[in-house]
Design a protein around this motif. Structure first.
Motif, PDB file in Angstrom:
ATOM      1  N   ALA A 116     -57.540  54.605  -6.397  1.00 20.48           N
ATOM      2  CA  ALA A 116     -58.975  54.698  -6.658  1.00 20.48           C
ATOM      3  C   ALA A 116     -59.329  54.258  -8.085  1.00 20.48           C
ATOM      4  CB  ALA A 116     -59.480  56.112  -6.365  1.00 20.48           C
ATOM      5  N   PRO A 117     -58.556  54.658  -9.118  1.00 20.17           N
ATOM      6  CA  PRO A 117     -58.889  54.157 -10.462  1.00 20.17           C
ATOM      7  C   PRO A 117     -58.841  52.632 -10.564  1.00 20.17           C
ATOM      8  CG  PRO A 117     -57.393  56.023 -10.622  1.00 20.17           C
ATOM      9  CD  PRO A 117     -57.476  55.652  -9.168  1.00 20.17           C
ATOM     10  N   TYR A 118     -57.862  52.023  -9.901  1.00 20.08           N
ATOM     11  CA  TYR A 118     -57.778  50.559  -9.875  1.00 20.08           C
ATOM     12  C   TYR A 118     -59.007  49.977  -9.167  1.00 20.08           C
ATOM     13  CZ  TYR A 118     -56.432  46.009  -7.956  1.00 20.08           C
ATOM     14  OH  TYR A 118     -56.426  44.691  -7.575  1.00 20.08           O
ATOM     15  N   ALA A 119     -59.373  50.553  -8.041  1.00 26.48           N
ATOM     16  CA  ALA A 119     -60.531  50.064  -7.290  1.00 26.48           C
ATOM     17  C   ALA A 119     -61.805  50.165  -8.125  1.00 26.48           C
ATOM     18  CB  ALA A 119     -60.686  50.846  -5.990  1.00 26.48           C
ATOM     19  N   THR A 120     -61.911  51.230  -8.889  1.00 22.18           N
ATOM     20  CA  THR A 120     -63.085  51.419  -9.732  1.00 22.18           C
ATOM     21  C   THR A 120     -63.158  50.337 -10.806  1.00 22.18           C
ATOM     22  OG1 THR A 120     -63.045  53.788  -9.293  1.00 22.18           O
ATOM     23  CG2 THR A 120     -64.259  53.071 -11.245  1.00 22.18           C
ATOM     24  N   ARG A 121     -61.998  49.958 -11.363  1.00 17.88           N
ATOM     25  CA  ARG A 121     -61.955  48.884 -12.363  1.00 17.88           C
ATOM     26  C   ARG A 121     -62.348  47.545 -11.745  1.00 17.88           C
ATOM     27  NH1 ARG A 121     -56.202  48.554 -13.917  1.00 17.88           N
ATOM     28  NH2 ARG A 121     -56.828  46.852 -15.277  1.00 17.88           N
ATOM     29  N   VAL A 122     -61.833  47.258 -10.546  1.00 19.56           N
ATOM     30  CA  VAL A 122     -62.163  45.997  -9.881  1.00 19.56           C
ATOM     31  C   VAL A 122     -63.649  45.949  -9.549  1.00 19.56           C
ATOM     32  CG1 VAL A 122     -61.815  44.616  -7.789  1.00 19.56           C
ATOM     33  CG2 VAL A 122     -59.838  45.623  -8.968  1.00 19.56           C
ATOM     34  N   ALA A 123     -64.159  47.046  -9.009  1.00 14.52           N
ATOM     35  CA  ALA A 123     -65.579  47.086  -8.647  1.00 14.52           C
ATOM     36  C   ALA A 123     -66.449  46.846  -9.885  1.00 14.52           C
ATOM     37  CB  ALA A 123     -65.921  48.423  -7.990  1.00 14.52           C
ATOM     38  N   ALA A 124     -66.072  47.454 -11.009  1.00 14.18           N
ATOM     39  CA  ALA A 124     -66.849  47.263 -12.234  1.00 14.18           C
ATOM     40  C   ALA A 124     -66.826  45.802 -12.669  1.00 14.18           C
ATOM     41  CB  ALA A 124     -66.305  48.166 -13.341  1.00 14.18           C
ATOM     42  N   ALA A 125     -65.656  45.164 -12.565  1.00 22.76           N
ATOM     43  CA  ALA A 125     -65.536  43.761 -12.961  1.00 22.76           C
ATOM     44  C   ALA A 125     -66.340  42.836 -12.052  1.00 22.76           C
ATOM     45  CB  ALA A 125     -64.066  43.340 -12.964  1.00 22.76           C
ATOM     46  N   ARG A 126     -66.611  43.294 -10.827  1.00 19.78           N
ATOM     47  CA  ARG A 126     -67.444  42.517  -9.902  1.00 19.78           C
ATOM     48  C   ARG A 126     -68.919  42.889 -10.007  1.00 19.78           C
ATOM     49  NH1 ARG A 126     -67.282  38.359  -7.582  1.00 19.78           N
ATOM     50  NH2 ARG A 126     -67.325  38.768  -5.340  1.00 19.78           N
ATOM     51  N   GLY A 127     -69.241  43.797 -10.935  1.00 14.80           N
ATOM     52  CA  GLY A 127     -70.627  44.237 -11.065  1.00 14.80           C
ATOM     53  C   GLY A 127     -71.063  45.116  -9.912  1.00 14.80           C
ATOM     54  N   LEU A 128     -70.092  45.783  -9.276  1.00 12.80           N
ATOM     55  CA  LEU A 128     -70.390  46.629  -8.113  1.00 12.80           C
ATOM     56  C   LEU A 128     -70.254  48.113  -8.443  1.00 12.80           C
ATOM     57  CD1 LEU A 128     -68.367  44.578  -5.424  1.00 12.80           C
ATOM     58  CD2 LEU A 128     -70.811  44.397  -5.973  1.00 12.80           C
ATOM     59  N   ASP A 129     -70.234  48.430  -9.722  1.00  9.11           N
ATOM     60  CA  ASP A 129     -70.073  49.834 -10.115  1.00  9.11           C
ATOM     61  C   ASP A 129     -71.348  50.616  -9.807  1.00  9.11           C
ATOM     62  OD1 ASP A 129     -70.717  47.816 -12.071  1.00  9.11           O
ATOM     63  OD2 ASP A 129     -70.990  49.409 -13.534  1.00  9.11           O
ATOM     64  N   GLY A 130     -71.141  51.852  -9.385  1.00 12.22           N
ATOM     65  CA  GLY A 130     -72.267  52.754  -9.158  1.00 12.22           C
ATOM     66  C   GLY A 130     -72.951  52.620  -7.813  1.00 12.22           C
ATOM     67  N   ILE A 131     -72.497  51.702  -6.954  1.00 12.61           N
ATOM     68  CA  ILE A 131     -73.188  51.518  -5.668  1.00 12.61           C
ATOM     69  C   ILE A 131     -72.410  52.124  -4.501  1.00 12.61           C
ATOM     70  CG2 ILE A 131     -74.360  49.444  -6.482  1.00 12.61           C
ATOM     71  CD1 ILE A 131     -72.475  47.777  -4.724  1.00 12.61           C
ATOM     72  N   PHE A 132     -71.200  52.615  -4.759  1.00 13.11           N
ATOM     73  CA  PHE A 132     -70.417  53.216  -3.677  1.00 13.11           C
ATOM     74  C   PHE A 132     -70.476  54.742  -3.764  1.00 13.11           C
ATOM     75  CE2 PHE A 132     -68.627  48.959  -4.117  1.00 13.11           C
ATOM     76  CZ  PHE A 132     -68.653  48.539  -2.790  1.00 13.11           C
ATOM     77  N   ASP A 133     -70.567  55.376  -2.611  1.00  8.96           N
ATOM     78  CA  ASP A 133     -70.657  56.835  -2.556  1.00  8.96           C
ATOM     79  C   ASP A 133     -69.295  57.485  -2.752  1.00  8.96           C
ATOM     80  OD1 ASP A 133     -73.575  57.301  -1.674  1.00  8.96           O
ATOM     81  OD2 ASP A 133     -72.859  55.743  -0.316  1.00  8.96           O
ATOM     82  N   ALA A 134     -68.220  56.752  -2.461  1.00  7.12           N
ATOM     83  CA  ALA A 134     -66.869  57.288  -2.649  1.00  7.12           C
ATOM     84  C   ALA A 134     -65.889  56.128  -2.714  1.00  7.12           C
ATOM     85  CB  ALA A 134     -66.484  58.226  -1.507  1.00  7.12           C
ATOM     86  N   VAL A 135     -64.789  56.359  -3.421  1.00  3.12           N
ATOM     87  CA  VAL A 135     -63.720  55.361  -3.538  1.00  3.12           C
ATOM     88  C   VAL A 135     -62.405  56.058  -3.189  1.00  3.12           C
ATOM     89  CG1 VAL A 135     -62.501  53.760  -5.059  1.00  3.12           C
ATOM     90  CG2 VAL A 135     -64.969  54.110  -5.342  1.00  3.12           C
ATOM     91  N   TYR A 136     -61.730  55.552  -2.151  1.00  4.66           N
ATOM     92  CA  TYR A 136     -60.475  56.154  -1.701  1.00  4.66           C
ATOM     93  C   TYR A 136     -59.328  55.170  -1.890  1.00  4.66           C
ATOM     94  CZ  TYR A 136     -63.671  59.386   0.562  1.00  4.66           C
ATOM     95  OH  TYR A 136     -64.672  60.294   0.802  1.00  4.66           O
ATOM     96  N   GLY A 137     -58.208  55.701  -2.361  1.00  7.73           N
ATOM     97  CA  GLY A 137     -57.009  54.898  -2.509  1.00  7.73           C
ATOM     98  C   GLY A 137     -55.860  55.506  -1.730  1.00  7.73           C
TER      99      GLY A 137
END
Ligand SMILES: [Mg+2]
Length: 214
Positions: A116-137
């Protein structure tokens, strides 16, 4: 495809790597190199043997990590930190994708075989931060990976989603088989289609596809 195929959906499940960014960016190549190096270092094998073992574990256990844990009794933490410590600079923000995902009605979640921390970093780099209700790894499924049924059950139970009202977007066709059996709408996101009974839809353009489902 018609809008009718998705009008029942209230939970949208997105894989991360090669789904929320193009495989042409070859970001996952960096992880692959790190996985191979980790296998070489920890099992004390050469490059060819590490690649052979990785292919074997991918085939028999779903991921390199699952093979390392099940065959060699390895703990996951050191591996997961090492392989995900990559350069994010190939990723660029995707405002169109952000707008399309934001516009979807209901919950939007990420489910990755990374962490999940990795996914959060990728999402932020894609400008997709803050739009997901949950991130599961993979850590949310006791380190069992997709495509294992137990992994999907653990994550979907934790999220509380209703399978018959969910859709899953994923680049690896194997990872859509269990969701299909559970009742999710399945969308294969990849440059080339993959014909299989468990795949409802294919797209090589996630933003364009999402624009047509609502
Ligand atoms: Mg993927």
């Amino acid at each position: 495809m018609t809008k009718h195929d998705f009008c029942h959906v209230d939970t949208w499940v997105f894989d991360l790597d090669n789904t929320l960014y193009s495989p042409e960016l070859r970001l996952f190549d960096q992880i692959e190199l790190r996985m191979t190096q980790f296998v070489m270092d920890t099992l004390n094998v050469d490059h060819a043997e590490a690649n052979r073992l990785r292919a074997l574990y991918w085939h028999e256990h779903g991921t390199t990590l699952a093979g390392l844990m099940r065959v060699h009794g390895m703990a996951p933490d050191e591996y997961l930190i090492a392989v995900h410590d990559i350069d994010m600079s190939p990723l660029t923000p995707d405002p169109a994708l952000r707008a399309r995902i934001t516009a979807l009605p209901g919950r939007k979640i990420i489910y990755t075989n990374g962490t999940a921390p990795y996914a959060t970093r990728v999402a932020a780099a894609r400008g997709l931060d803050g739009i997901f209700d949950a991130v599961y790894g993979v850590e949310h499924a006791g380190f069992a990976p997709k495509p294992d049924a137990e992994a999907f059950r653990a994550v979907f139970d934790a999220d509380g989603l209703t399978a018959s009202r969910a859709a899953m977007f994923e680049d690896d066709p194997r990872n859509l088989a269990v969701p299909h059996a559970m009742g999710l709408r399945t969308v294969h996101v990849a440059p080339q289609p993959h014909r299989a009974a468990h795949i409802h839809h294919h797209t090589d353009d996630l933003s364009g596809f999402l624009a047509r489902v609502i």
